[in-house]
Scaffold this motif. Structure first.
Motif, PDB file in Angstrom:
ATOM      1  N   GLY A  16      47.144  55.559  50.708  1.00 48.54           N
ATOM      2  CA  GLY A  16      45.868  56.230  50.507  1.00 48.54           C
ATOM      3  C   GLY A  16      44.962  55.378  49.632  1.00 48.54           C
ATOM      4  N   SER A  17      43.674  55.727  49.632  1.00 45.05           N
ATOM      5  CA  SER A  17      42.696  54.979  48.861  1.00 45.05           C
ATOM      6  C   SER A  17      42.841  55.269  47.378  1.00 45.05           C
ATOM      7  CB  SER A  17      41.287  55.344  49.334  1.00 45.05           C
ATOM      8  OG  SER A  17      40.305  54.667  48.569  1.00 45.05           O
ATOM      9  N   LEU A  18      42.927  54.225  46.566  1.00 43.13           N
ATOM     10  CA  LEU A  18      43.046  54.364  45.126  1.00 43.13           C
ATOM     11  C   LEU A  18      41.677  54.380  44.465  1.00 43.13           C
ATOM     12  CD1 LEU A  18      45.953  51.970  44.058  1.00 43.13           C
ATOM     13  CD2 LEU A  18      45.951  54.452  43.931  1.00 43.13           C
ATOM     14  N   ARG A  19      41.536  55.220  43.443  1.00 43.34           N
ATOM     15  CA  ARG A  19      40.324  55.156  42.620  1.00 43.34           C
ATOM     16  C   ARG A  19      40.249  53.788  41.976  1.00 43.34           C
ATOM     17  NH1 ARG A  19      39.750  56.192  37.330  1.00 43.34           N
ATOM     18  NH2 ARG A  19      41.813  57.127  37.240  1.00 43.34           N
ATOM     19  N   ARG A  20      41.337  53.319  41.426  1.00 42.05           N
ATOM     20  CA  ARG A  20      41.522  51.963  40.950  1.00 42.05           C
ATOM     21  C   ARG A  20      42.990  51.828  40.560  1.00 42.05           C
ATOM     22  NH1 ARG A  20      37.076  51.232  37.641  1.00 42.05           N
ATOM     23  NH2 ARG A  20      37.757  49.091  37.379  1.00 42.05           N
ATOM     24  N   ALA A  21      43.501  50.613  40.533  1.00 40.38           N
ATOM     25  CA  ALA A  21      44.905  50.382  40.175  1.00 40.38           C
ATOM     26  C   ALA A  21      45.090  50.321  38.666  1.00 40.38           C
ATOM     27  CB  ALA A  21      45.413  49.092  40.814  1.00 40.38           C
ATOM     28  N   ILE A  22      44.132  49.716  37.964  1.00 36.65           N
ATOM     29  CA  ILE A  22      44.175  49.611  36.507  1.00 36.65           C
ATOM     30  C   ILE A  22      42.918  50.258  35.950  1.00 36.65           C
ATOM     31  CG2 ILE A  22      44.210  48.035  34.538  1.00 36.65           C
ATOM     32  CD1 ILE A  22      45.685  46.019  36.225  1.00 36.65           C
ATOM     33  N   ASN A  23      43.096  51.200  35.043  1.00 40.97           N
ATOM     34  CA  ASN A  23      41.963  51.884  34.442  1.00 40.97           C
ATOM     35  C   ASN A  23      41.194  50.942  33.520  1.00 40.97           C
ATOM     36  OD1 ASN A  23      42.633  54.399  35.668  1.00 40.97           O
ATOM     37  ND2 ASN A  23      44.199  54.714  34.084  1.00 40.97           N
ATOM     38  N   LYS A  24      39.982  51.333  33.156  1.00 38.86           N
ATOM     39  CA  LYS A  24      39.144  50.482  32.319  1.00 38.86           C
ATOM     40  C   LYS A  24      39.735  50.280  30.927  1.00 38.86           C
ATOM     41  CE  LYS A  24      35.831  48.894  33.407  1.00 38.86           C
ATOM     42  NZ  LYS A  24      35.610  47.601  34.100  1.00 38.86           N
ATOM     43  N   ASP A  25      40.583  51.204  30.482  1.00 38.78           N
ATOM     44  CA  ASP A  25      41.203  51.035  29.166  1.00 38.78           C
ATOM     45  C   ASP A  25      42.468  50.191  29.221  1.00 38.78           C
ATOM     46  OD1 ASP A  25      42.896  52.775  30.443  1.00 38.78           O
ATOM     47  OD2 ASP A  25      42.815  54.348  28.916  1.00 38.78           O
ATOM     48  N   GLY A  26      42.806  49.674  30.403  1.00 40.46           N
ATOM     49  CA  GLY A  26      43.964  48.802  30.534  1.00 40.46           C
ATOM     50  C   GLY A  26      45.235  49.498  30.970  1.00 40.46           C
ATOM     51  N   ALA A 246      38.413  46.086  47.622  1.00 42.17           N
ATOM     52  CA  ALA A 246      38.814  44.999  46.726  1.00 42.17           C
ATOM     53  C   ALA A 246      38.800  45.438  45.265  1.00 42.17           C
ATOM     54  CB  ALA A 246      37.891  43.801  46.925  1.00 42.17           C
ATOM     55  N   GLU A 247      39.801  44.977  44.548  1.00 39.76           N
ATOM     56  CA  GLU A 247      39.882  45.191  43.100  1.00 39.76           C
ATOM     57  C   GLU A 247      40.439  43.922  42.467  1.00 39.76           C
ATOM     58  OE1 GLU A 247      41.929  48.170  39.759  1.00 39.76           O
ATOM     59  OE2 GLU A 247      41.950  48.698  41.889  1.00 39.76           O
ATOM     60  N   VAL A 248      39.747  43.431  41.453  1.00 40.55           N
ATOM     61  CA  VAL A 248      40.178  42.232  40.748  1.00 40.55           C
ATOM     62  C   VAL A 248      40.869  42.661  39.464  1.00 40.55           C
ATOM     63  CG1 VAL A 248      39.457  40.055  39.699  1.00 40.55           C
ATOM     64  CG2 VAL A 248      38.235  40.939  41.702  1.00 40.55           C
ATOM     65  N   MET A 249      42.128  42.272  39.303  1.00 38.74           N
ATOM     66  CA  MET A 249      42.929  42.672  38.152  1.00 38.74           C
ATOM     67  C   MET A 249      43.162  41.486  37.229  1.00 38.74           C
ATOM     68  SD  MET A 249      45.608  45.279  40.007  1.00 38.74           S
ATOM     69  CE  MET A 249      45.898  44.205  41.395  1.00 38.74           C
ATOM     70  N   ILE A 250      43.061  41.742  35.937  1.00 36.55           N
ATOM     71  CA  ILE A 250      43.116  40.664  34.937  1.00 36.55           C
ATOM     72  C   ILE A 250      44.186  40.958  33.903  1.00 36.55           C
ATOM     73  CG2 ILE A 250      41.827  39.481  33.124  1.00 36.55           C
ATOM     74  CD1 ILE A 250      39.686  41.194  35.519  1.00 36.55           C
ATOM     75  N   LEU A 251      44.927  39.937  33.550  1.00 33.67           N
ATOM     76  CA  LEU A 251      45.876  39.995  32.433  1.00 33.67           C
ATOM     77  C   LEU A 251      45.526  38.880  31.462  1.00 33.67           C
ATOM     78  CD1 LEU A 251      48.456  40.988  30.993  1.00 33.67           C
ATOM     79  CD2 LEU A 251      49.750  39.383  32.415  1.00 33.67           C
ATOM     80  N   ALA A 265      46.281  42.155  27.008  1.00 39.77           N
ATOM     81  CA  ALA A 265      45.188  43.059  27.359  1.00 39.77           C
ATOM     82  C   ALA A 265      45.019  43.025  28.872  1.00 39.77           C
ATOM     83  CB  ALA A 265      43.892  42.663  26.664  1.00 39.77           C
ATOM     84  N   ARG A 266      44.730  44.194  29.454  1.00 39.41           N
ATOM     85  CA  ARG A 266      44.545  44.298  30.905  1.00 39.41           C
ATOM     86  C   ARG A 266      43.184  44.915  31.201  1.00 39.41           C
ATOM     87  NH1 ARG A 266      49.758  46.187  30.010  1.00 39.41           N
ATOM     88  NH2 ARG A 266      48.910  48.298  29.921  1.00 39.41           N
ATOM     89  N   CYS A 267      42.680  44.598  32.373  1.00 34.01           N
ATOM     90  CA  CYS A 267      41.426  45.178  32.826  1.00 34.01           C
ATOM     91  C   CYS A 267      41.340  44.970  34.331  1.00 34.01           C
ATOM     92  CB  CYS A 267      40.235  44.540  32.116  1.00 34.01           C
ATOM     93  SG  CYS A 267      38.632  45.322  32.488  1.00 34.01           S
ATOM     94  N   SER A 268      40.436  45.679  34.973  1.00 28.18           N
ATOM     95  CA  SER A 268      40.211  45.458  36.404  1.00 28.18           C
ATOM     96  C   SER A 268      38.758  45.768  36.740  1.00 28.18           C
ATOM     97  CB  SER A 268      41.155  46.316  37.252  1.00 28.18           C
ATOM     98  OG  SER A 268      40.682  47.648  37.358  1.00 28.18           O
ATOM     99  N   TYR A 269      38.299  45.191  37.839  1.00 29.18           N
ATOM    100  CA  TYR A 269      36.950  45.433  38.354  1.00 29.18           C
ATOM    101  C   TYR A 269      37.058  45.755  39.838  1.00 29.18           C
ATOM    102  CZ  TYR A 269      35.531  42.970  34.079  1.00 29.18           C
ATOM    103  OH  TYR A 269      35.364  42.573  32.773  1.00 29.18           O
ATOM    104  N   ARG A 270      36.455  46.851  40.244  1.00 30.67           N
ATOM    105  CA  ARG A 270      36.395  47.178  41.666  1.00 30.67           C
ATOM    106  C   ARG A 270      35.200  46.485  42.311  1.00 30.67           C
ATOM    107  NH1 ARG A 270      38.571  51.409  44.275  1.00 30.67           N
ATOM    108  NH2 ARG A 270      36.530  52.025  45.114  1.00 30.67           N
ATOM    109  N   TYR A 271      35.175  46.549  43.645  1.00 31.69           N
ATOM    110  CA  TYR A 271      34.114  45.877  44.404  1.00 31.69           C
ATOM    111  C   TYR A 271      32.725  46.346  43.990  1.00 31.69           C
ATOM    112  CZ  TYR A 271      34.324  50.295  46.969  1.00 31.69           C
ATOM    113  OH  TYR A 271      34.329  51.630  47.290  1.00 31.69           O
ATOM    114  N   ASP A 272      32.596  47.633  43.582  1.00 29.02           N
ATOM    115  CA  ASP A 272      31.277  48.138  43.210  1.00 29.02           C
ATOM    116  C   ASP A 272      30.896  47.781  41.776  1.00 29.02           C
ATOM    117  OD1 ASP A 272      33.193  49.730  42.057  1.00 29.02           O
ATOM    118  OD2 ASP A 272      32.343  51.638  42.707  1.00 29.02           O
TER     119      ASP A 272
END
Length: 314
Positions: A16-26, A246-251, A265-272
């Protein structure tokens, strides 16, 4: 045997479609179900709580324990506490409550004291609970304060901006605290949803960076993924990224010089959250005295960029 695809631990299976894999708080966007109370670790839970909920939990625990022992003194009846007599039952309960507070905190003013064996037994038990309880609370507080944690600020969004003779996917980070972070490393990964053999699957690809580490994070660090012919973003448009979810995930990994430990620290950015044809504005400058001035609040400030080459963005 087929070679397994790259999976960082977030599963390639698409359900199913994810809101996002990693939340903005990491934190990971995962809700656990089916666990039991045996799976809960009170220490880890309390150490990871926010400061306001943590102190609220300590106060609530103190109030509950104090009230329970107060009820025990009250149920013993009149005459068991010297100085605890009162004209009303409510007044007698209040005296029991305050005596319980004196005993639990080991203050013992002496204005109220146990007179009988049952009252002394309850007071002895409460003293033990108080000593152990405050020792645990002190340990929890020390564990929270002494635990190294990164406060790395990420830009609100990513930008696709001109980079050399092509374009680059960029975001910016800054150390929001005054401590020194050294040997900072960044890993960036692109997650997409693609149809393979008629079945939707999540695909994970490491994005090659202009540089994946710096020695110091004294200023901001703009992390750039060049969108060249080898990039999975080559030739894609904003509509393509939305279609691929698309979602870009950062470590981010760094060495904290204060605690002499590694922090993450973790973060992610979605396509929007990717803005096209933008660039980050400078966030630091040199004043008249020759000092470098870093404006932390500008870590995510952007402005328009010159149109990128058409080869990078059709």
């Amino acid at each position: 045997m087929l070679r397994p695809g790259f999976d960082p631990g977030l599963t390639q299976k698409y359900t199913g479609s994810l809101r996002r894999a990693i939340n903005k708080d990491g934190t990971f966007n995962i809700r656990r179900r089916g666990g039991t109370w045996r799976d809960i670790h009170p220490y880890l839970h309390l150490v990871n709580l926010g400061w306001a909920p943590f102190f609220a939990t300590l106060f609530a625990g103190y109030l509950v324990v104090n009230t329970l022992f107060a009820v025990g003194y009250y149920l013993l009846g009149p005459g068991h506490l010297a100085g605890g007599e009162a004209a009303t039952e409510w007044g007698r309960f209040l005296n029991s409550f305050f005596f319980s507070a004196h005993t639990l905190s080991t203050v013992g003013y002496g204005s109220i004291s146990p007179k009988t064996v049952p009252a002394n037994i309850i007071a002895a038990m409460e003293s033990l609970v108080g000593v152990l309880g405050f020792a645990v609370a002190t340990g929890l507080l020390f564990g929270r304060i002494s635990r190294p944690s990164a406060k790395i600020g990420f830009s609100q969004g990513m930008v696709i901006a001109p980079y050399q003779d092509i374009t680059g996917l960029q975001f910016r980070v800054v150390n929001r605290r005054a401590n020194d972070l050294m040997e900072i490393e960044a890993q960036v990964m692109l997650m997409t949803v693609e149809t393979i053999d008629g079945e939707k699957r999540r695909q994970f690809r490491q994005l090659k960076l202009e540089r994946d580490q710096v020695l110091f994070l004294a200023l901001t660090w703009t992390i750039v993924h060049p969108i060249d012919g080898e990039s999975p973003l080559w030739g894609l448009t904003a509509a393509d990224l939305e279609r691929l979810q698309a979602e870009v995930m950062i470590l981010i990994k760094a060495y904290d010089d204060t605690f002499s430990q590694t922090v993450l620290a973790r973060c992610s950015y979605r396509y929007d959250e990717i803005q096209w044809n933008k660039r980050f504005v400078p966030a630091f400058s040199v004043d008249s005295g020759g000092n470098m001035i870093l404006e932390v609040q500008k870590v995510g400030e952007i402005t328009d960029a010159a149109p990128p080459p058409t080869a990078a963005i059709p």
